[in-house]
Scaffold this motif. Structure first.
Motif, PDB file in Angstrom:
ATOM      1  N   ASN A 195      40.014  27.199  35.937  1.00  0.00           N
ATOM      2  CA  ASN A 195      39.042  27.158  34.847  1.00  0.00           C
ATOM      3  C   ASN A 195      37.607  26.937  35.300  1.00  0.00           C
ATOM      4  N   SER A 196      37.412  26.555  36.544  1.00  0.00           N
ATOM      5  CA  SER A 196      36.031  26.428  37.021  1.00  0.00           C
ATOM      6  C   SER A 196      35.329  27.776  37.008  1.00  0.00           C
ATOM      7  N   CYS A 197      36.091  28.852  37.119  1.00  0.00           N
ATOM      8  CA  CYS A 197      35.524  30.206  37.080  1.00  0.00           C
ATOM      9  C   CYS A 197      35.908  30.953  35.809  1.00  0.00           C
ATOM     10  N   HIS A 198      37.099  30.686  35.298  1.00  0.00           N
ATOM     11  CA  HIS A 198      37.626  31.437  34.154  1.00  0.00           C
ATOM     12  C   HIS A 198      37.628  30.562  32.906  1.00  0.00           C
ATOM     13  N   ASN A 246      41.249  30.341  26.709  1.00  0.00           N
ATOM     14  CA  ASN A 246      41.605  31.056  25.482  1.00  0.00           C
ATOM     15  C   ASN A 246      43.022  31.590  25.634  1.00  0.00           C
ATOM     16  N   TYR A 247      43.946  31.113  24.797  1.00  0.00           N
ATOM     17  CA  TYR A 247      45.354  31.484  24.959  1.00  0.00           C
ATOM     18  C   TYR A 247      45.568  32.982  24.850  1.00  0.00           C
ATOM     19  N   THR A 248      44.943  33.623  23.857  1.00  0.00           N
ATOM     20  CA  THR A 248      45.161  35.058  23.667  1.00  0.00           C
ATOM     21  C   THR A 248      44.723  35.842  24.901  1.00  0.00           C
ATOM     22  N   ALA A 249      43.587  35.467  25.465  1.00  0.00           N
ATOM     23  CA  ALA A 249      43.111  36.148  26.672  1.00  0.00           C
ATOM     24  C   ALA A 249      44.071  35.915  27.837  1.00  0.00           C
ATOM     25  N   ALA A 250      44.556  34.676  27.981  1.00  0.00           N
ATOM     26  CA  ALA A 250      45.486  34.368  29.063  1.00  0.00           C
ATOM     27  C   ALA A 250      46.795  35.129  28.891  1.00  0.00           C
ATOM     28  N   ARG A 251      47.307  35.178  27.659  1.00  0.00           N
ATOM     29  CA  ARG A 251      48.573  35.891  27.410  1.00  0.00           C
ATOM     30  C   ARG A 251      48.427  37.376  27.714  1.00  0.00           C
ATOM     31  N   ASN A 252      47.322  37.973  27.292  1.00  0.00           N
ATOM     32  CA  ASN A 252      47.131  39.409  27.517  1.00  0.00           C
ATOM     33  C   ASN A 252      46.998  39.738  29.007  1.00  0.00           C
ATOM     34  N   ALA A 253      46.542  38.769  29.794  1.00  0.00           N
ATOM     35  CA  ALA A 253      46.365  39.001  31.235  1.00  0.00           C
ATOM     36  C   ALA A 253      47.508  38.423  32.052  1.00  0.00           C
ATOM     37  N   ALA A 254      48.589  38.003  31.388  1.00  0.00           N
ATOM     38  CA  ALA A 254      49.649  37.240  32.058  1.00  0.00           C
ATOM     39  C   ALA A 254      50.210  37.965  33.285  1.00  0.00           C
ATOM     40  N   GLN A 255      50.550  39.239  33.146  1.00  0.00           N
ATOM     41  CA  GLN A 255      51.154  39.952  34.275  1.00  0.00           C
ATOM     42  C   GLN A 255      50.192  40.057  35.450  1.00  0.00           C
ATOM     43  N   ASN A 256      48.922  40.292  35.158  1.00  0.00           N
ATOM     44  CA  ASN A 256      47.946  40.377  36.232  1.00  0.00           C
ATOM     45  C   ASN A 256      47.736  39.018  36.893  1.00  0.00           C
ATOM     46  N   ILE A 257      47.783  37.948  36.095  1.00  0.00           N
ATOM     47  CA  ILE A 257      47.661  36.604  36.655  1.00  0.00           C
ATOM     48  C   ILE A 257      48.798  36.346  37.641  1.00  0.00           C
TER      49      ILE A 257
END
Length: 405
Positions: free
Chosen positions: A343-346, A359-370
């Motif tokens: 979270n220091s960057c994101h 932001n949960y929605t943003a994290a969920r949408n990027a889950a596979q890439n994460i």
């Protein structure tokens, strides 16, 4: 500078082999970055712990050099059922190493940095390949030294001998047809091992250009039946007294010789190709890291050889302990992985790459890439290096569970 690579044995000509062998490096693209240490708790430097075999020590280096590189970038093809030639991208390091050894470091390197599968492969990978191949070449030297410590717990059984032949000149008229070279190891080992060694060699020509020498079918035979039986492990090849450390195919040899007829030590193994500029003065040397009587036939001095010790084999990577339910809330909370490492960057107002992990929605949408990035040793997130395995496992579990809130 000599470069070595290994190729599959087949019924095709060398030119056909070169044209059809597929590396299929078709995983996610990777970015060159300094490799600073271990991804699995081991080391990029060869070091044998007390009681550890030379083979397992070498495997530990592989786990932290080529294995993360291959498993992260090639797992779309080079896994069972993936269609690629070889299974070196599987998650189990021991299985991956077996396939890697059959290909050879130089072939892997050349395909990674060449025009095999752009844009994934290419010159932009050269720095990364130079880095891990440097560690691997040093590990090969350490492995050879380890095996040579006969009787000292270094991997070669007590009572065995490291035997290096004298140099034998390559035939001046060597052509593209394989010819056989032989060495009497008894005369070259002060009578220690009554064996005759051989290997086939030819001039390697691709597209009408001589590339060097190709080797296949190394053999051993007893000089006489009274010699009993001998075990043979790990063959090295030298050209002009220079160890060809990148030829790894024959390092896995582990065979017992019981006959006065030739025993093929590498039936079905890959050929080995030394890419050099041939000269009329070239000489070939064979070196066995362990030759030992297994029948009680007397060794020099009349001392019976000890009972043979089975060769140590690499230990498969343990299956990870199952992880329970993981939620986004636990990852983003104070002390959570996202909070501590991401979270220091994101975060809102400083969303690097457009990703706000608060932001949960943003994290969920990027889950596979994460999941992909935190496990990619070649292009990791955080960019400073891979997170500890336990933390990466928790993030992967969250994604695999559907990224619950």
């Amino acid at each position: 500078m000599k470069k070595i690579f290994n190729m599959r044995v087949g019924l095709w000509t060398l030119g056909a082999l070169v044209s059809i062998i597929a590396f299929n490096n078709c995983g996610e693209g990777f970015v060159v970055g300094q490799f600073t240490g271990s991804s699995t708790g081991g080391s990029v430097l060869f070091s044998r712990a007390p009681g550890e075999s030379c083979e397992d020590a070498l495997l530990n280096v592989y786990k932290n050099t080529y294995h993360p590189f291959l498993s992260q970038t090639c797992n779309a093809c080079h896994v069972p059922g993936g269609g690629g030639n070889g299974n070196f991208a599987v998650s189990d390091a021991a299985t991956s190493y077996s396939s890697f050894a059959s290909k050879g470091m130089a072939l892997i390197n050349s395909q990674s940095t060449g025009n095999h599968r752009p844009p994934t492969t290419g010159a932009h990978n050269q720095a990364r390949i130079d880095e891990i191949s440097g560690f691997w070449s040093a590990a090969q030297t350490g492995y050879t030294t380890c095996l040579s410590e006969a009787g000292g717990g270094g991997g070669a059984p007590a009572g065995s001998f490291v035997v290096k032949s004298t140099g034998k000149a390559v035939a001046a008229n060597l052509a593209t047809t394989f010819v056989r070279m032989e060495w009497d190891l008894e005369t070259q080992s002060n009578g220690k091992v009554p064996l005759v060694a051989g290997i086939e060699i030819r001039r390697a020509v691709v597209a009408n250009v001589t590339q060097g020498y190709e080797f296949r079918n190394p053999t051993l035979r007893l000089k006489n039946a009274a010699a009993g039986s001998y075990s043979a492990r790990a063959l090295n090849v030298y050209i002009n007294d220079q160890l060809q450390s990148n030829i790894t195919t024959y390092s896995t040899i582990d065979t017992t010789i019981t006959a006065t007829t030739d025993v093929n030590l590498a039936a079905g193994f890959a050929n080995a190709l030394a890419v050099v500029t041939p000269a009329t003065t070239d000489t070939i040397i064979l070196e066995y890291q362990s030759l030992k009587s297994t029948s009680g036939a007397p060794n020099p001095g009349g001392t019976p050889a000890p009972t043979p010790t089975p060769a140590a084999t690499p230990t498969a990577t343990p299956t990870p302990t199952p992880i329970g339910a993981v939620t986004y809330a636990s990852l983003v909370a104070n002390g959570g992985i996202f909070a501590n490492s991401c979270n220091s960057c994101h975060r809102a107002g400083n969303a690097a790459g457009g990703l706000d992990l608060t932001n949960y929605t943003a994290a969920r949408n990027a889950a596979q890439n994460i999941k992909t990035r935190v496990n990619n040793a070649n292009n990791p997130m955080p960019t400073g290096g891979l997170l500890p395995q336990a933390q990466r496992d928790r993030i992967s579990a969250w994604v695999d569970q559907g990224a619950p809130q």
